[in-house]
Motif scaffolding. Structure first.
Motif, PDB file in Angstrom:
ATOM      1  N   ASP A 170       0.830  -1.207   0.000  1.00 54.26           N
ATOM      2  CA  ASP A 170       0.000   0.000   0.000  1.00 54.26           C
ATOM      3  C   ASP A 170       0.867   1.260   0.000  1.00 54.26           C
ATOM      4  OD1 ASP A 170      -2.811   1.173   0.422  1.00 54.26           O
ATOM      5  OD2 ASP A 170      -1.682   2.067   2.065  1.00 54.26           O
ATOM      6  N   ARG A 171       1.922   1.242   0.795  1.00 56.87           N
ATOM      7  CA  ARG A 171       2.811   2.416   0.864  1.00 56.87           C
ATOM      8  C   ARG A 171       3.481   2.692  -0.479  1.00 56.87           C
ATOM      9  NH1 ARG A 171       8.262   2.630   2.790  1.00 56.87           N
ATOM     10  NH2 ARG A 171       8.048   0.573   3.713  1.00 56.87           N
ATOM     11  N   ILE A 172       3.964   1.642  -1.127  1.00 58.03           N
ATOM     12  CA  ILE A 172       4.629   1.802  -2.419  1.00 58.03           C
ATOM     13  C   ILE A 172       3.620   2.205  -3.491  1.00 58.03           C
ATOM     14  CG2 ILE A 172       5.974   0.630  -4.202  1.00 58.03           C
ATOM     15  CD1 ILE A 172       7.440   1.268  -1.530  1.00 58.03           C
ATOM     16  N   LYS A 173       2.434   1.640  -3.420  1.00 58.57           N
ATOM     17  CA  LYS A 173       1.369   1.989  -4.370  1.00 58.57           C
ATOM     18  C   LYS A 173       1.087   3.491  -4.323  1.00 58.57           C
ATOM     19  CE  LYS A 173      -2.203  -0.705  -4.344  1.00 58.57           C
ATOM     20  NZ  LYS A 173      -3.482  -1.344  -3.921  1.00 58.57           N
ATOM     21  N   LYS A 174       0.992   4.036  -3.121  1.00 56.70           N
ATOM     22  CA  LYS A 174       0.693   5.463  -2.970  1.00 56.70           C
ATOM     23  C   LYS A 174       1.832   6.330  -3.506  1.00 56.70           C
ATOM     24  CE  LYS A 174      -2.370   4.793   0.984  1.00 56.70           C
ATOM     25  NZ  LYS A 174      -2.457   4.725   2.460  1.00 56.70           N
ATOM     26  N   LEU A 175       3.070   5.923  -3.275  1.00 57.71           N
ATOM     27  CA  LEU A 175       4.205   6.682  -3.790  1.00 57.71           C
ATOM     28  C   LEU A 175       4.180   6.741  -5.313  1.00 57.71           C
ATOM     29  CD1 LEU A 175       7.179   5.470  -1.549  1.00 57.71           C
ATOM     30  CD2 LEU A 175       6.102   7.729  -1.540  1.00 57.71           C
ATOM     31  N   ILE A 176       3.966   5.592  -5.939  1.00 64.02           N
ATOM     32  CA  ILE A 176       3.960   5.545  -7.400  1.00 64.02           C
ATOM     33  C   ILE A 176       2.802   6.366  -7.952  1.00 64.02           C
ATOM     34  CG2 ILE A 176       3.781   4.044  -9.421  1.00 64.02           C
ATOM     35  CD1 ILE A 176       5.040   1.815  -7.712  1.00 64.02           C
ATOM     36  N   TYR A 177       1.638   6.253  -7.327  1.00 60.67           N
ATOM     37  CA  TYR A 177       0.452   6.946  -7.810  1.00 60.67           C
ATOM     38  C   TYR A 177       0.634   8.463  -7.801  1.00 60.67           C
ATOM     39  CZ  TYR A 177      -4.373   8.518  -8.224  1.00 60.67           C
ATOM     40  OH  TYR A 177      -5.521   9.151  -8.624  1.00 60.67           O
ATOM     41  N   GLN A 178       1.433   8.966  -6.853  1.00 62.35           N
ATOM     42  CA  GLN A 178       1.640  10.410  -6.732  1.00 62.35           C
ATOM     43  C   GLN A 178       2.562  10.979  -7.807  1.00 62.35           C
ATOM     44  OE1 GLN A 178       3.051  10.736  -2.703  1.00 62.35           O
ATOM     45  NE2 GLN A 178       1.066  10.190  -1.830  1.00 62.35           N
ATOM     46  N   GLN A 179       3.174  10.126  -8.596  1.00 58.74           N
ATOM     47  CA  GLN A 179       4.074  10.589  -9.649  1.00 58.74           C
ATOM     48  C   GLN A 179       3.322  11.308 -10.771  1.00 58.74           C
ATOM     49  OE1 GLN A 179       7.821   9.586 -10.998  1.00 58.74           O
ATOM     50  NE2 GLN A 179       7.665  10.721  -9.092  1.00 58.74           N
ATOM     51  N   ASP A 180       3.964  12.317 -11.340  1.00 57.61           N
ATOM     52  CA  ASP A 180       3.449  12.978 -12.541  1.00 57.61           C
ATOM     53  C   ASP A 180       3.610  12.009 -13.710  1.00 57.61           C
ATOM     54  OD1 ASP A 180       3.380  14.398 -14.998  1.00 57.61           O
ATOM     55  OD2 ASP A 180       3.904  16.252 -13.989  1.00 57.61           O
ATOM     56  N   PRO A 181       2.514  11.655 -14.410  1.00 61.46           N
ATOM     57  CA  PRO A 181       2.614  10.664 -15.502  1.00 61.46           C
ATOM     58  C   PRO A 181       3.619  11.047 -16.579  1.00 61.46           C
ATOM     59  CG  PRO A 181       0.318  11.082 -14.956  1.00 61.46           C
ATOM     60  CD  PRO A 181       1.121  12.089 -14.194  1.00 61.46           C
ATOM     61  N   LEU A 182       3.710  12.336 -16.892  1.00 63.86           N
ATOM     62  CA  LEU A 182       4.641  12.758 -17.942  1.00 63.86           C
ATOM     63  C   LEU A 182       6.090  12.598 -17.492  1.00 63.86           C
ATOM     64  CD1 LEU A 182       2.862  15.928 -19.398  1.00 63.86           C
ATOM     65  CD2 LEU A 182       2.849  13.574 -20.262  1.00 63.86           C
ATOM     66  N   VAL A 183       6.352  12.900 -16.224  1.00 65.11           N
ATOM     67  CA  VAL A 183       7.704  12.700 -15.693  1.00 65.11           C
ATOM     68  C   VAL A 183       8.023  11.211 -15.640  1.00 65.11           C
ATOM     69  CG1 VAL A 183       9.184  12.950 -13.649  1.00 65.11           C
ATOM     70  CG2 VAL A 183       7.690  14.834 -14.357  1.00 65.11           C
ATOM     71  N   HIS A 184       7.060  10.419 -15.180  1.00 60.54           N
ATOM     72  CA  HIS A 184       7.267   8.975 -15.089  1.00 60.54           C
ATOM     73  C   HIS A 184       7.550   8.389 -16.469  1.00 60.54           C
ATOM     74  CE1 HIS A 184       7.094   5.528 -12.397  1.00 60.54           C
ATOM     75  NE2 HIS A 184       6.458   4.850 -13.330  1.00 60.54           N
ATOM     76  N   ALA A 185       6.815   8.831 -17.464  1.00 58.46           N
ATOM     77  CA  ALA A 185       7.052   8.361 -18.832  1.00 58.46           C
ATOM     78  C   ALA A 185       8.447   8.749 -19.308  1.00 58.46           C
ATOM     79  CB  ALA A 185       5.990   8.936 -19.766  1.00 58.46           C
ATOM     80  N   ALA A 186       8.846   9.976 -19.002  1.00 55.86           N
ATOM     81  CA  ALA A 186      10.182  10.435 -19.406  1.00 55.86           C
ATOM     82  C   ALA A 186      11.279   9.614 -18.734  1.00 55.86           C
ATOM     83  CB  ALA A 186      10.347  11.913 -19.071  1.00 55.86           C
ATOM     84  N   MET A 187      11.029   9.189 -17.494  1.00 57.17           N
ATOM     85  CA  MET A 187      12.005   8.357 -16.790  1.00 57.17           C
ATOM     86  C   MET A 187      12.203   7.035 -17.520  1.00 57.17           C
ATOM     87  SD  MET A 187      12.988   9.982 -13.890  1.00 57.17           S
ATOM     88  CE  MET A 187      13.462   8.738 -12.707  1.00 57.17           C
ATOM     89  N   TRP A 188      11.102   6.421 -17.947  1.00 57.21           N
ATOM     90  CA  TRP A 188      11.221   5.136 -18.629  1.00 57.21           C
ATOM     91  C   TRP A 188      11.868   5.282 -20.000  1.00 57.21           C
ATOM     92  CZ3 TRP A 188      11.507   1.077 -15.984  1.00 57.21           C
ATOM     93  CH2 TRP A 188      10.773   0.935 -14.799  1.00 57.21           C
ATOM     94  N   ASN A 189      11.588   6.376 -20.687  1.00 54.54           N
ATOM     95  CA  ASN A 189      12.270   6.610 -21.962  1.00 54.54           C
ATOM     96  C   ASN A 189      13.766   6.769 -21.747  1.00 54.54           C
ATOM     97  OD1 ASN A 189      10.288   6.480 -24.031  1.00 54.54           O
ATOM     98  ND2 ASN A 189       9.496   8.498 -23.452  1.00 54.54           N
ATOM     99  N   MET A 190      14.151   7.431 -20.674  1.00 55.29           N
ATOM    100  CA  MET A 190      15.562   7.580 -20.344  1.00 55.29           C
ATOM    101  C   MET A 190      16.194   6.221 -20.041  1.00 55.29           C
ATOM    102  SD  MET A 190      17.270   9.855 -17.273  1.00 55.29           S
ATOM    103  CE  MET A 190      16.183   9.110 -16.072  1.00 55.29           C
TER     104      MET A 190
END
Length: 268
Positions: A170-190
Protein backbone atom coordinates in the motif's frame (compact mmCIF):
# COMPACT_ATOMS: atom_id res chain seq x y z
CA UNK A 1 18.56 42.72 1.40
CA UNK A 2 20.98 39.89 0.64
CA UNK A 3 20.16 37.87 -2.45
CA UNK A 4 19.05 34.32 -1.67
CA UNK A 5 21.65 31.87 -2.91
CA UNK A 6 20.11 28.89 -4.68
CA UNK A 7 21.89 25.62 -3.97
CA UNK A 8 21.00 22.02 -4.68
CA UNK A 9 19.90 21.73 -1.04
CA UNK A 10 17.11 24.21 -1.85
CA UNK A 11 15.91 21.94 -4.64
CA UNK A 12 16.36 18.42 -3.29
CA UNK A 13 14.95 16.80 -0.15
CA UNK A 14 17.81 15.23 1.83
CA UNK A 15 18.12 13.44 5.15
CA UNK A 16 21.33 12.66 7.01
CA UNK A 17 21.90 10.56 10.10
CA UNK A 18 24.74 8.78 11.83
CA UNK A 19 28.17 9.96 12.98
CA UNK A 20 29.48 13.00 11.11
CA UNK A 21 32.96 12.41 9.84
CA UNK A 22 32.25 8.69 9.61
CA UNK A 23 32.25 6.72 6.40
CA UNK A 24 29.63 8.39 4.13
CA UNK A 25 27.04 6.10 2.51
CA UNK A 26 24.57 7.57 0.01
CA UNK A 27 21.35 5.70 -0.85
CA UNK A 28 19.72 6.08 -4.28
CA UNK A 29 16.11 4.92 -4.66
CA UNK A 30 14.10 3.52 -7.59
CA UNK A 31 11.73 5.12 -10.11
CA UNK A 32 8.52 6.46 -8.61
CA UNK A 33 9.67 5.96 -5.01
CA UNK A 34 11.49 8.16 -2.51
CA UNK A 35 14.13 7.97 0.19
CA UNK A 36 11.73 6.26 2.63
CA UNK A 37 12.08 3.06 0.60
CA UNK A 38 15.48 2.73 2.32
CA UNK A 39 14.07 3.00 5.86
CA UNK A 40 15.18 -0.48 6.96
CA UNK A 41 18.71 0.08 5.68
CA UNK A 42 18.97 3.58 7.19
CA UNK A 43 17.87 2.22 10.56
CA UNK A 44 20.49 -0.53 10.44
CA UNK A 45 23.46 1.41 9.08
CA UNK A 46 23.19 4.78 10.80
CA UNK A 47 24.71 3.48 14.04
CA UNK A 48 28.15 3.28 12.45
CA UNK A 49 28.00 5.10 9.09
CA UNK A 50 27.32 8.67 8.03
CA UNK A 51 24.10 7.90 6.11
CA UNK A 52 22.66 10.21 3.47
CA UNK A 53 19.51 9.63 1.42
CA UNK A 54 17.58 11.97 -0.84
CA UNK A 55 14.55 12.13 -3.09
CA UNK A 56 15.52 12.23 -6.75
CA UNK A 57 14.25 15.30 -8.63
CA UNK A 58 10.47 15.11 -9.26
CA UNK A 59 10.19 12.43 -6.56
CA UNK A 60 9.07 12.86 -2.96
CA UNK A 61 9.63 16.47 -1.90
CA UNK A 62 12.31 17.30 -4.48
CA UNK A 63 11.72 19.75 -7.31
CA UNK A 64 11.81 18.53 -10.94
CA UNK A 65 14.72 18.99 -13.30
CA UNK A 66 14.40 21.34 -16.23
CA UNK A 67 14.52 20.10 -19.81
CA UNK A 68 15.13 16.58 -21.07
CA UNK A 69 15.88 13.99 -18.42
CA UNK A 70 19.28 12.29 -18.64
CA UNK A 71 21.35 10.10 -16.36
CA UNK A 72 24.09 12.73 -16.47
CA UNK A 73 21.71 15.33 -14.98
CA UNK A 74 20.75 12.99 -12.15
CA UNK A 75 24.42 12.18 -11.51
CA UNK A 76 25.22 15.90 -11.39
CA UNK A 77 22.59 16.33 -8.67
CA UNK A 78 24.46 13.68 -6.68
CA UNK A 79 27.79 15.43 -7.24
CA UNK A 80 26.36 18.74 -6.07
CA UNK A 81 25.05 17.11 -2.90
CA UNK A 82 28.44 15.53 -2.21
CA UNK A 83 30.08 18.92 -2.63
CA UNK A 84 27.57 20.97 -0.62
CA UNK A 85 27.54 18.46 2.24
CA UNK A 86 31.36 18.24 2.12
CA UNK A 87 31.21 14.45 2.03
CA UNK A 88 34.26 13.66 -0.07
CA UNK A 89 34.32 10.23 -1.75
CA UNK A 90 31.21 8.23 -0.81
CA UNK A 91 29.94 4.68 -0.89
CA UNK A 92 26.98 4.55 -3.28
CA UNK A 93 24.09 2.12 -2.72
CA UNK A 94 21.51 2.15 -5.48
CA UNK A 95 18.54 0.01 -6.40
CA UNK A 96 17.10 -0.31 -9.91
CA UNK A 97 17.13 3.22 -11.40
CA UNK A 98 19.18 4.39 -8.43
CA UNK A 99 21.77 1.79 -9.34
CA UNK A 100 21.86 3.15 -12.88
CA UNK A 101 22.53 6.66 -11.57
CA UNK A 102 25.25 5.19 -9.33
CA UNK A 103 26.88 3.57 -12.35
CA UNK A 104 26.75 6.81 -14.32
CA UNK A 105 28.25 8.71 -11.40
CA UNK A 106 31.05 6.19 -10.92
CA UNK A 107 31.91 6.40 -14.62
CA UNK A 108 31.91 10.20 -14.63
CA UNK A 109 33.63 10.90 -11.31
CA UNK A 110 35.32 7.79 -9.88
CA UNK A 111 37.29 10.13 -7.61
CA UNK A 112 34.06 10.83 -5.70
CA UNK A 113 33.08 7.17 -5.30
CA UNK A 114 34.67 4.84 -2.73
CA UNK A 115 32.59 1.80 -3.70
CA UNK A 116 29.38 0.88 -5.44
CA UNK A 117 26.63 -1.51 -4.32
CA UNK A 118 23.98 -2.25 -6.94
CA UNK A 119 20.67 -3.95 -6.15
CA UNK A 120 18.26 -5.13 -8.84
CA UNK A 121 19.99 -3.08 -11.50
CA UNK A 122 21.39 -3.42 -15.04
CA UNK A 123 23.99 -1.78 -17.26
CA UNK A 124 22.24 -2.29 -20.61
CA UNK A 125 19.23 -3.99 -22.19
CA UNK A 126 18.50 -6.17 -25.19
CA UNK A 127 16.71 -4.36 -28.01
CA UNK A 128 13.39 -6.11 -27.34
CA UNK A 129 13.55 -5.00 -23.70
CA UNK A 130 14.29 -1.43 -24.75
CA UNK A 131 11.13 -1.57 -26.83
CA UNK A 132 9.12 -2.80 -23.84
CA UNK A 133 10.42 0.10 -21.75
CA UNK A 134 9.43 2.61 -24.42
CA UNK A 135 5.98 1.01 -24.59
CA UNK A 136 5.68 1.41 -20.83
CA UNK A 137 6.47 5.10 -21.21
CA UNK A 138 3.74 5.50 -23.83
CA UNK A 139 1.28 3.57 -21.67
CA UNK A 140 1.82 5.91 -18.72
CA UNK A 141 1.68 9.00 -20.92
CA UNK A 142 -1.66 7.93 -22.40
CA UNK A 143 -3.31 6.11 -19.48
CA UNK A 144 -1.92 7.81 -16.39
CA UNK A 145 -0.55 6.29 -13.19
CA UNK A 146 -3.54 4.35 -11.88
CA UNK A 147 -3.60 1.61 -14.57
CA UNK A 148 0.16 1.18 -14.14
CA UNK A 149 0.00 0.32 -10.44
CA UNK A 150 -0.92 -3.40 -10.64
CA UNK A 151 1.63 -3.92 -13.43
CA UNK A 152 4.45 -2.31 -11.45
CA UNK A 153 3.61 -3.95 -8.15
CA UNK A 154 3.44 -7.40 -9.74
CA UNK A 155 6.98 -6.90 -11.06
CA UNK A 156 8.33 -5.38 -7.86
CA UNK A 157 7.26 -8.02 -5.33
CA UNK A 158 6.53 -11.75 -5.15
CA UNK A 159 2.96 -12.97 -4.69
CA UNK A 160 3.91 -14.23 -1.23
CA UNK A 161 5.06 -10.77 -0.15
CA UNK A 162 1.85 -9.22 -1.50
CA UNK A 163 -0.06 -11.52 0.82
CA UNK A 164 2.17 -11.14 3.88
CA UNK A 165 2.86 -7.39 3.77
CA UNK A 166 -0.12 -5.50 2.31
CA UNK A 167 1.03 -2.47 4.34
CA UNK A 168 4.28 -2.20 2.37
CA UNK A 169 2.43 -2.77 -0.91
CA UNK A 170 0.00 0.00 0.00
CA UNK A 171 2.81 2.42 0.86
CA UNK A 172 4.63 1.80 -2.42
CA UNK A 173 1.37 1.99 -4.37
CA UNK A 174 0.69 5.46 -2.97
CA UNK A 175 4.21 6.68 -3.79
CA UNK A 176 3.96 5.54 -7.40
CA UNK A 177 0.45 6.95 -7.81
CA UNK A 178 1.64 10.41 -6.73
CA UNK A 179 4.07 10.59 -9.65
CA UNK A 180 3.45 12.98 -12.54
CA UNK A 181 2.61 10.66 -15.50
CA UNK A 182 4.64 12.76 -17.94
CA UNK A 183 7.70 12.70 -15.69
CA UNK A 184 7.27 8.98 -15.09
CA UNK A 185 7.05 8.36 -18.83
CA UNK A 186 10.18 10.44 -19.41
CA UNK A 187 12.01 8.36 -16.79
CA UNK A 188 11.22 5.14 -18.63
CA UNK A 189 12.27 6.61 -21.96
CA UNK A 190 15.56 7.58 -20.34
CA UNK A 191 16.03 4.10 -18.89
CA UNK A 192 15.33 2.55 -22.30
CA UNK A 193 18.61 3.92 -23.66
CA UNK A 194 20.80 2.93 -20.71
CA UNK A 195 24.24 1.62 -21.66
CA UNK A 196 27.00 1.98 -19.08
CA UNK A 197 28.93 -1.24 -19.70
CA UNK A 198 31.93 0.38 -21.39
CA UNK A 199 32.28 3.03 -18.67
CA UNK A 200 32.10 0.39 -15.93
CA UNK A 201 34.84 -1.64 -17.62
CA UNK A 202 37.15 1.36 -17.43
CA UNK A 203 36.83 2.04 -13.70
CA UNK A 204 38.33 0.19 -10.78
CA UNK A 205 36.15 0.28 -7.67
CA UNK A 206 35.05 -2.20 -5.02
CA UNK A 207 31.63 -3.42 -6.14
CA UNK A 208 28.81 -5.48 -4.67
CA UNK A 209 25.98 -6.83 -6.86
CA UNK A 210 22.74 -8.15 -5.36
CA UNK A 211 19.70 -9.51 -7.19
CA UNK A 212 16.50 -11.31 -6.27
CA UNK A 213 16.09 -14.82 -7.65
CA UNK A 214 12.55 -13.98 -8.82
CA UNK A 215 13.39 -10.62 -10.37
CA UNK A 216 12.04 -10.42 -13.94
CA UNK A 217 12.79 -6.71 -14.39
CA UNK A 218 16.56 -6.98 -13.92
CA UNK A 219 17.10 -10.75 -13.73
CA UNK A 220 20.12 -12.70 -12.54
CA UNK A 221 21.64 -12.50 -16.04
CA UNK A 222 21.65 -8.69 -15.78
CA UNK A 223 23.42 -8.92 -12.42
CA UNK A 224 25.99 -11.25 -13.92
CA UNK A 225 26.66 -8.71 -16.69
CA UNK A 226 27.21 -6.03 -14.05
CA UNK A 227 29.56 -8.23 -12.06
CA UNK A 228 31.55 -9.02 -15.19
CA UNK A 229 31.79 -5.36 -16.25
CA UNK A 230 32.91 -4.31 -12.76
CA UNK A 231 35.23 -7.32 -12.40
CA UNK A 232 33.80 -8.33 -9.04
CA UNK A 233 33.10 -11.75 -7.61
CA UNK A 234 30.72 -10.25 -5.04
CA UNK A 235 27.47 -11.29 -6.70
CA UNK A 236 24.69 -12.43 -4.38
CA UNK A 237 21.36 -13.92 -5.46
CA UNK A 238 18.78 -13.57 -2.69
CA UNK A 239 16.28 -16.45 -2.89
CA UNK A 240 12.52 -16.05 -3.19
CA UNK A 241 12.43 -12.27 -3.63
CA UNK A 242 11.78 -10.04 -6.62
CA UNK A 243 12.86 -6.58 -7.81
CA UNK A 244 12.49 -4.44 -4.67
CA UNK A 245 14.58 -6.82 -2.63
CA UNK A 246 15.62 -4.26 0.01
CA UNK A 247 11.94 -4.04 1.01
CA UNK A 248 11.16 -7.72 0.61
CA UNK A 249 14.27 -9.11 2.33
CA UNK A 250 15.63 -6.25 4.48
CA UNK A 251 17.59 -8.41 6.91
CA UNK A 252 19.47 -10.24 4.16
CA UNK A 253 20.22 -6.97 2.34
CA UNK A 254 21.33 -5.22 5.53
CA UNK A 255 23.76 -8.02 6.36
CA UNK A 256 25.25 -8.01 2.85
CA UNK A 257 25.64 -4.23 2.87
CA UNK A 258 27.19 -4.16 6.34
CA UNK A 259 29.73 -6.84 5.49
CA UNK A 260 30.68 -5.05 2.27
CA UNK A 261 30.84 -1.53 3.69
CA UNK A 262 32.78 -2.59 6.77
CA UNK A 263 35.36 -4.30 4.58
CA UNK A 264 35.87 -1.11 2.55
CA UNK A 265 35.72 1.56 5.25
CA UNK A 266 39.25 2.73 4.54
CA UNK A 267 39.05 2.58 0.77
CA UNK A 268 40.85 5.55 -0.76
Amino acid sequence: MAERVTTILNEVNVIRTGPRGGTPVVFLHGVGLDLTSWSDQIEKLHHEFDVIAFDFPAHGLSKPLEGELTFVKFANVLFQLIEELSLGPVHLVGISFGGMVAQTAAGMRPDLVRSIALLGSACDFAENVRGILRERAEFVKNQGMLPLLPISLERYFTADFHQKRPDVIDRIKKLIYQQDPLVHAAMWNMISILDTKRELQEISLPALIIVGSEDTSTPVAAAQDLAEALRTELLHVVPNVSHMLNLEAPEAINNLLLDFLRSHRKAF
